[in-house]
Scaffold this motif. Structure first.
Motif, PDB file in Angstrom:
ATOM      1  N   ALA A  60       0.849  -1.192   0.000  1.00 11.77           N
ATOM      2  CA  ALA A  60       0.000   0.000   0.000  1.00 11.77           C
ATOM      3  C   ALA A  60       0.884   1.241   0.000  1.00 11.77           C
ATOM      4  O   ALA A  60       2.098   1.164   0.215  1.00 11.77           O
ATOM      5  CB  ALA A  60      -0.918   0.014   1.216  1.00 11.77           C
ATOM      6  N   LEU A  61       0.253   2.379  -0.235  1.00 11.55           N
ATOM      7  CA  LEU A  61       0.922   3.674  -0.231  1.00 11.55           C
ATOM      8  C   LEU A  61       0.272   4.542   0.838  1.00 11.55           C
ATOM      9  O   LEU A  61      -0.934   4.459   1.066  1.00 11.55           O
ATOM     10  CB  LEU A  61       0.799   4.332  -1.611  1.00 11.55           C
ATOM     11  CG  LEU A  61       1.215   3.468  -2.799  1.00 11.55           C
ATOM     12  CD1 LEU A  61       0.939   4.189  -4.116  1.00 11.55           C
ATOM     13  CD2 LEU A  61       2.678   3.066  -2.705  1.00 11.55           C
ATOM     14  N   VAL A  62       1.080   5.387   1.468  1.00 12.98           N
ATOM     15  CA  VAL A  62       0.598   6.278   2.512  1.00 12.98           C
ATOM     16  C   VAL A  62       0.970   7.702   2.114  1.00 12.98           C
ATOM     17  O   VAL A  62       2.130   7.979   1.822  1.00 12.98           O
ATOM     18  CB  VAL A  62       1.223   5.918   3.881  1.00 12.98           C
ATOM     19  CG1 VAL A  62       0.810   6.902   4.954  1.00 12.98           C
ATOM     20  CG2 VAL A  62       0.845   4.489   4.277  1.00 12.98           C
ATOM     21  N   VAL A  63      -0.025   8.578   2.082  1.00  9.69           N
ATOM     22  CA  VAL A  63       0.196   9.961   1.662  1.00  9.69           C
ATOM     23  C   VAL A  63      -0.181  10.897   2.801  1.00  9.69           C
ATOM     24  O   VAL A  63      -1.270  10.773   3.378  1.00  9.69           O
ATOM     25  CB  VAL A  63      -0.644  10.301   0.403  1.00  9.69           C
ATOM     26  CG1 VAL A  63      -0.501  11.765   0.026  1.00  9.69           C
ATOM     27  CG2 VAL A  63      -0.235   9.405  -0.762  1.00  9.69           C
ATOM     28  N   GLY A  64       0.696  11.833   3.098  1.00 10.60           N
ATOM     29  CA  GLY A  64       0.406  12.842   4.106  1.00 10.60           C
ATOM     30  C   GLY A  64      -0.655  13.808   3.610  1.00 10.60           C
ATOM     31  O   GLY A  64      -0.615  14.257   2.467  1.00 10.60           O
ATOM     32  N   LEU A  65      -1.610  14.111   4.476  1.00  4.57           N
ATOM     33  CA  LEU A  65      -2.699  15.020   4.145  1.00  4.57           C
ATOM     34  C   LEU A  65      -2.539  16.294   4.974  1.00  4.57           C
ATOM     35  O   LEU A  65      -2.820  16.308   6.168  1.00  4.57           O
ATOM     36  CB  LEU A  65      -4.051  14.361   4.416  1.00  4.57           C
ATOM     37  CG  LEU A  65      -5.271  15.134   3.952  1.00  4.57           C
ATOM     38  CD1 LEU A  65      -5.286  15.272   2.424  1.00  4.57           C
ATOM     39  CD2 LEU A  65      -6.540  14.433   4.430  1.00  4.57           C
ATOM     40  N   PRO A  66      -2.082  17.374   4.332  1.00  3.70           N
ATOM     41  CA  PRO A  66      -1.871  18.617   5.077  1.00  3.70           C
ATOM     42  C   PRO A  66      -3.190  19.351   5.328  1.00  3.70           C
ATOM     43  O   PRO A  66      -4.085  19.328   4.486  1.00  3.70           O
ATOM     44  CB  PRO A  66      -0.970  19.432   4.140  1.00  3.70           C
ATOM     45  CG  PRO A  66      -1.338  18.953   2.768  1.00  3.70           C
ATOM     46  CD  PRO A  66      -1.700  17.491   2.933  1.00  3.70           C
ATOM     47  N   THR A  67      -3.280  19.961   6.495  1.00  2.00           N
ATOM     48  CA  THR A  67      -4.420  20.811   6.832  1.00  2.00           C
ATOM     49  C   THR A  67      -3.914  21.956   7.698  1.00  2.00           C
ATOM     50  O   THR A  67      -2.764  21.944   8.141  1.00  2.00           O
ATOM     51  CB  THR A  67      -5.510  20.035   7.619  1.00  2.00           C
ATOM     52  OG1 THR A  67      -4.938  19.549   8.836  1.00  2.00           O
ATOM     53  CG2 THR A  67      -6.080  18.879   6.819  1.00  2.00           C
ATOM     54  N   HIS A  68      -4.783  22.901   7.959  1.00  2.00           N
ATOM     55  CA  HIS A  68      -4.467  23.942   8.930  1.00  2.00           C
ATOM     56  C   HIS A  68      -4.327  23.300  10.304  1.00  2.00           C
ATOM     57  O   HIS A  68      -4.786  22.163  10.513  1.00  2.00           O
ATOM     58  CB  HIS A  68      -5.571  25.005   8.966  1.00  2.00           C
ATOM     59  CG  HIS A  68      -5.617  25.869   7.739  1.00  2.00           C
ATOM     60  ND1 HIS A  68      -4.626  26.767   7.418  1.00  2.00           N
ATOM     61  CD2 HIS A  68      -6.553  25.961   6.761  1.00  2.00           C
ATOM     62  CE1 HIS A  68      -4.947  27.388   6.279  1.00  2.00           C
ATOM     63  NE2 HIS A  68      -6.106  26.908   5.860  1.00  2.00           N
TER      64      HIS A  68
END
Length: 151
Positions: A62-70
């Motif tokens: 699988a792949l893991v992607v960082g999800l940026p937010t405030h």
């Protein structure tokens, strides 16, 4: 989080940026992530070609992607772009993709590099891949608490 089967085996983690993409490698058996590389390129085709080579080389489950937010968790433009990147990964490579809250990954990576003696401009080549390591490690440590969501 709904009862979703988590991936087992090798994982690639990504810290998406418009200029650079940090990549980390981890494995669920030992639950340790390592910085792998920073991808640059003039076009999406070049960047996705390099990602394809890494997927072929490491055969991730699988792949893991960082999800940026405030800081308060609300989305912004990079949130939308990171989701789009994750969707493209899933569409191109057919692998499961997990999105992980990455609110503090770059700051943690910067502290780790400072502690290792890399400061200022000397950090730049490693910062994105260490941020990807932080993102992936948070997934490996406590997936239920890492603010994850499957794509």
């Amino acid at each position: 989080m709904p009862d979703v089967a988590l991936p087992q085996g090798a994982l690639l983690g990504f810290d998406f940026g418009q200029a650079r993409i940090g990549v980390a490698l981890g494995n669920t058996e030992v639950a340790i992530a390592h910085p792998l590389e920073t991808i640059t390129g003039d076009s999406n085709d070049q960047r996705f070609a390099r990602i394809g080579v890494l997927i072929q080389e490491w055969s991730p489950a699988a792949l893991v992607v960082g999800l940026p937010t405030h800081a308060d968790g609300t989305p912004h433009e990079m949130t939308r772009l990171a989701r789009k990147f994750a969707q493209r990964l899933h569409g191109r490579f057919g692998l499961p993709v997990w999105l992980v809250d990455e609110r503090h990954s770059s700051q943690v990576a910067e502290v780790q590099l400072n502690d290792a003696g890399l400061r200022g401009r000397r950090q730049k080549p490693a910062l994105d891949q260490v941020a990807a390591q932080v993102i992936l490690q948070s997934f490996l440590d406590m997936p239920q608490a890492a603010g994850i969501e499957p794509l």
